[in-house]
Design an enzyme around this catalytic site. Structure first.
Site, PDB file in Angstrom:
ATOM      1  N   ASP A  74      29.456  47.571  -4.846  1.00 21.40           N
ATOM      2  CA  ASP A  74      29.806  46.412  -4.012  1.00 21.40           C
ATOM      3  C   ASP A  74      30.215  45.264  -4.926  1.00 21.40           C
ATOM      4  O   ASP A  74      29.541  44.993  -5.908  1.00 21.40           O
ATOM      5  CB  ASP A  74      28.623  45.991  -3.120  1.00 21.40           C
ATOM      6  CG  ASP A  74      29.089  45.330  -1.836  1.00 21.40           C
ATOM      7  OD1 ASP A  74      29.984  44.476  -1.908  1.00 21.40           O
ATOM      8  OD2 ASP A  74      28.568  45.679  -0.757  1.00 21.40           O
ATOM      9  N   ASP A 142      33.745  51.091   5.805  1.00 21.96           N
ATOM     10  CA  ASP A 142      34.439  50.796   7.047  1.00 21.96           C
ATOM     11  C   ASP A 142      35.751  50.031   6.895  1.00 21.96           C
ATOM     12  O   ASP A 142      35.983  49.042   7.571  1.00 21.96           O
ATOM     13  CB  ASP A 142      33.504  50.041   8.004  1.00 21.96           C
ATOM     14  CG  ASP A 142      33.764  50.487   9.443  1.00 21.96           C
ATOM     15  OD1 ASP A 142      34.324  51.575   9.605  1.00 21.96           O
ATOM     16  OD2 ASP A 142      33.414  49.752  10.369  1.00 21.96           O
ATOM     17  N   CYS A 201      35.584  44.697  12.063  1.00 17.59           N
ATOM     18  CA  CYS A 201      34.394  44.074  12.654  1.00 17.59           C
ATOM     19  C   CYS A 201      34.465  42.558  12.535  1.00 17.59           C
ATOM     20  O   CYS A 201      33.944  41.833  13.377  1.00 17.59           O
ATOM     21  CB  CYS A 201      33.129  44.595  11.977  1.00 17.59           C
ATOM     22  SG  CYS A 201      32.779  46.308  12.379  1.00 17.59           S
ATOM     23  N   CYS A 354      42.712  27.950  15.565  1.00 16.44           N
ATOM     24  CA  CYS A 354      41.777  28.987  16.020  1.00 16.44           C
ATOM     25  C   CYS A 354      40.580  28.991  15.093  1.00 16.44           C
ATOM     26  O   CYS A 354      40.180  27.934  14.596  1.00 16.44           O
ATOM     27  CB  CYS A 354      42.462  30.354  16.093  1.00 16.44           C
ATOM     28  SG  CYS A 354      43.012  31.001  14.508  1.00 16.44           S
TER      29      CYS A 354
END
Ligand SMILES: [Zn+2]
Length: 396
Positions: A74, A142, A201, A354
């Protein structure tokens, strides 16, 4: 217990202290596991790519179960938005490297586990070298480029690749292991979806508990392969729907024409997976369009303070507006914009906003196509506003 992927010769040197015997006693008393199974776990090495939503339960449970060696890859840092599901990391870890908080947490759970840290993102350049020393690879990342990379490197190095994916309320799990006679990820999906077609996600959200279910299924499959028990999830895909609380199972067949694991493979070494998934091409296509006029949060603040005449349109969803908003903004969610354009005057200056600037750029293009001319997009959206102008505005 005849189908373990761990060679018996590797068990000869494995010993347990009395503390370890006590620690693993609930395993040792099961005839399906016994001391031999526990030795296999201690002899085994697993590489977990990612220490996020899936990586957290995977690493925690594998460490607790007594896996001998756990590699973690990671390159990321812990953020507040991770804590809703990434249970390896705590509130005090925000801002730390995920690898460091993961290592500390795993040490608390089981100090007998050797934890190898790879402080990097998993890429074509480093994948082979990182994967090489491990028995099993678990993909906990993912995203499509890493998914294809992890699949291909495992096919080439003949290692099982345990796949999991999550989105909103649904998740999937399978074991890809052509070396054990099963299909690979490319047998199921030879080509990635066009970029932007499948939201991440970060864009679509995910139920915080969901990666717990899918990650634990991935950890179970790893343990079964190591101990050599049960029916592995090879050639099967299990999908889970949290809202219906239903599991469904699909057969996946090995594709003889598969470009990596088929009879005549056309891909025999690692490729550029960003390119393969169309990510640079999509960025180039976007860059070739007319530029999006931008406004910074500082410029917006000046306009608001000077009480200039303009419209500030927030194109997020109502539930996001309820969490946080910029004073003076008007809410028109992006999906409603085409039918609500009549509420806007094309003679007015319009600033679009946004969460971070992506959806408002889409809104700007829609309005531009409809003939609006005086448009600008707020760079960084309400997140930049919270960071740089008003820290009392919550970030989500
Ligand atoms: Zn294949």
């Amino acid at each position: 217990m005849g189908n373990s992927i761990i060679d018996p010769s590797r068990l000869e040197k494995i010993e347990f202290s009395n503390d370890e015997i006590a620690r693993y006693s609930r395993h040792l008393i099961m005839p399906e596991v016994t001391l031999v199974g526990q030795k296999r776990l201690k002899a085994a090495s697993i590489l977990c790519i990612g220490t996020g939503g899936l990586g957290s339960p995977i690493a925690l449970y594998l460490a607790a179960a007594g896996i001998g060696r756990l590699g973690l890859v990671d390159g990321d840092v812990v953020d507040f938005s991770n804590l809703q599901r990434q249970i390896l990391h705590g509130t005090k870890d925000v801002g730390r490297k995920k690898l460091n908080s993961a290592r500390d947490r795993i040490r608390e759970v089981n100090p007998n586990v050797q934890v190898d840290l790879y402080d990097t993102f998993f890429t074509s350049e480093n994948a082979r070298e990182i994967v090489e020393p491990y028995d099993i690879v678990i993909d906990g990342t993912d995203n499509f480029p890493t998914r294809y990379l992890s699949n291909d490197v495992c096919v080439f190095t003949k290692k099982p690749n345990i796949y999991g994916s999550i989105f909103r309320f649904e998740g999937q799990c399978s074991v890809f292991a052509p070396n054990l006679g099963g299909p690979c990820y490319r047998c199921m999906f030879p080509e990635p979806p066009p970029p932007g077609m499948v939201p991440s996600c970060a864009e679509g959200g995910v139920l915080g508990v969901l990666p717990g279910i899918i990650g634990v299924m991935q950890a179970i499959e790893a343990i079964k392969l190591i101990i050599g028990i049960g029916d592995p999830l090879i050639g099967r895909l299990v999908s889970f729907d949290a809202l219906k609380l239903k599991f469904r199972e699909f057969k996946i067949r090995k594709d003889p024409k598969c470009p990596v694991c088929g009879e005549h493979p056309t891909i025999t070494e690692l490729i550029d997976y960003q390119q393969f998934c169309g990510i640079p091409q999509a960025a180039a296509a976007e860059a070739s369009e007319a530029p999006i006029p931008a406004i910074t949060v500082q410029e917006l603040k000046q306009k608001l303070d000077a009480k200039e005449k303009f419209e500030l349109i927030d194109v997020r969803e109502k539930f996001e507006w309820d969490i946080a908003r910029i004073p003076g903004a008007k809410l028109i969610p992006l999906g409603e914009l085409p039918s609500r354009m009549s509420e806007l005057d094309s003679a007015d200056e319009i600033v679009l906003q946004c969460k971070s600037g992506g959806r408002s750029a889409k809104a700007l293009k829609l309005l531009r196509e409809a003939g609006f001319g005086k448009l600008s997009n707020l760079t960084g959206g309400i997140e930049a506003w919270a960071d740089q102008i008003d820290s009392s505005v919550p970030k989500y």
